[in-house]
Design an enzyme around this catalytic site. Structure first.
Site, mmCIF file in Angstrom:
data_model
loop_
_atom_site.group_PDB
_atom_site.id
_atom_site.type_symbol
_atom_site.label_atom_id
_atom_site.label_comp_id
_atom_site.label_asym_id
_atom_site.label_seq_id
_atom_site.Cartn_x
_atom_site.Cartn_y
_atom_site.Cartn_z
ATOM 1 N N SER A 157 0.828 -1.202 0.000
ATOM 2 C CA SER A 157 0.000 0.000 0.000
ATOM 3 C C SER A 157 0.866 1.258 0.000
ATOM 4 O O SER A 157 1.594 1.497 -0.959
ATOM 5 C CB SER A 157 -0.955 -0.048 1.197
ATOM 6 O OG SER A 157 -1.949 0.929 1.097
ATOM 7 N N ASP B 295 -9.948 -3.980 -4.648
ATOM 8 C CA ASP B 295 -9.142 -2.903 -4.071
ATOM 9 C C ASP B 295 -9.292 -1.611 -4.873
ATOM 10 O O ASP B 295 -9.146 -1.620 -6.096
ATOM 11 C CB ASP B 295 -7.673 -3.341 -4.062
ATOM 12 C CG ASP B 295 -6.789 -2.479 -3.184
ATOM 13 O OD1 ASP B 295 -7.062 -1.275 -3.041
ATOM 14 O OD2 ASP B 295 -5.809 -3.018 -2.646
ATOM 15 N N HIS C 201 -7.573 -5.575 0.369
ATOM 16 C CA HIS C 201 -6.399 -4.769 0.681
ATOM 17 C C HIS C 201 -5.856 -5.211 2.047
ATOM 18 O O HIS C 201 -6.603 -5.394 2.997
ATOM 19 C CB HIS C 201 -6.825 -3.298 0.738
ATOM 20 C CG HIS C 201 -5.700 -2.327 0.775
ATOM 21 N ND1 HIS C 201 -5.098 -1.840 -0.368
ATOM 22 C CD2 HIS C 201 -5.058 -1.732 1.810
ATOM 23 C CE1 HIS C 201 -4.150 -0.983 -0.038
ATOM 24 N NE2 HIS C 201 -4.096 -0.910 1.288
#
Length: 312
Positions: free
Chosen positions: A155, A251, A281
């Protein structure tokens, strides 16, 4: 494809972020409190040793944690945690770092950074590239100059990893052999809100509105088109390290990550893409409790090993 039922059951027990402005101290405390549930101590992978270190860069001290595997070392992985540039530390990333260390037989150097909104860009980037430079300059200590090196993150950590190899390329520094980008945020420009995956807003663990709050807090008053913020905005991706890009169908960051992988491929940079339709995610951090997440993490490590072997 529907989400894995075990994952759904776990997510039902996790508090959601309320709408509106984010209460950063509260979500940081929640992340720390959830760690024993999401990654029980009994599920954590065995490693040979764990050592805390610091990189001193001017007036800033960047925390590192070095994990050494049991048995022969096959490489060195610098891993940067996610959390919207606003949440996370070496403790929250510990179970994942252990799993990567044991599964890859690599020395893993996990690094943290100053968090936004208290410390917006460039603080997180500067801390992370200082850690990356430390890794490159300490390869002999970490296992040997001959070993392949990987930089990775999930991320926001994937964002930082991608930005770092661009910066290292542009300054002709010794860089990493491979990049591991787990559901990375690579486009923080205002127009990124128009990606179909952002519009679908289908991931229960990362809502598009929350993403916009995290982005605004990290970018601050900087130009979001700066490649150190938005790697996808870089003029050229030629000469970057081969990449393994991992995405999830639900996501909101999926489409920008795919766009980045496509740019790498068009520039004849070796790239492998994995897409999971039944996970969300942050799935790698749930591998201790969710069998599907563990299987997916194992697949990521297997594909990363193949990519490293191909370029070593």
């Amino acid at each position: 494809m529907s989400l894995d039922p075990v994952l759904q059951q776990l997510l039902a027990q996790v508090p959601t972020v309320p709408p509106g402005p984010i209460d950063y101290p509260t979500i940081r405390a929640q992340a720390a409190a959830l760690l024993p549930m999401i990654a029980p101590v009994a599920t954590r992978a065995e490693v040979k040793s764990v050592e805390d270190r610091k990189v001193v860069d001017g007036s800033v001290s960047v925390p590192l944690r070095i994990y050494r595997p049991v048995g022969d070392v096959t490489g060195i992985l610098h891993f940067i945690h996610g959390g919207g540039w606003s949440v996370g530390d070496l403790d929250t990333i510990d179970p994942t770092a252990r799993r990567l260390c044991a599964g890859l037989s690599m020395v893993v150097v996990a690094s943290s950074y100053r968090l936004s909104p208290e410390n917006p860009f460039p603080a997180g980037f500067e801390d992370s590239i200082a850690a990356a430079r430390w890794v490159q300059s300490h390869r002999q200590e970490l296992g040997g100059e001959h070993l392949p090196t990987v930089i990775g993150g999930d991320s926001a950590g994937g964002n930082l990893a991608a930005a770092i190899v661009i910066a290292m390329r542009d300054t002709a520094e010794q860089t990493f052999d491979v990049q591991l980008l787990l559901y990375p945020a690579v486009d923080l420009r205002p127009g990124a809100a128009e990606y179909p995956s952002r519009q679908r807003n289908a991931d229960p663990t990362l809502r598009a509105d929350d993403m916009s709050h995290y982005v605004d807090a990290y970018v601050g008053g900087a130009d979001a088109a700066d490649p150190r913020i938005s790697p996808l905005a870089v003029t050229s991706v030629e000469g970057l390290p081969p990449a393994l890009v991992v995405v999830q169908t639900v996501d909101p960051l999926r489409d920008e990550a795919i766009a980045y992988a496509d740019r790498l491929r068009d520039a004849v940079v070796p790239v492998d893409v994995i897409e999971f339709g039944n996970l969300t995610h942050g799935f790698v951090h749930m591998a201790g409790l969710v069998p599907a997440a563990a299987d997916a993490t194992d697949e990521v490590m297997e594909r990363l090993t193949k990519l490293v072997s191909a370029v070593a």
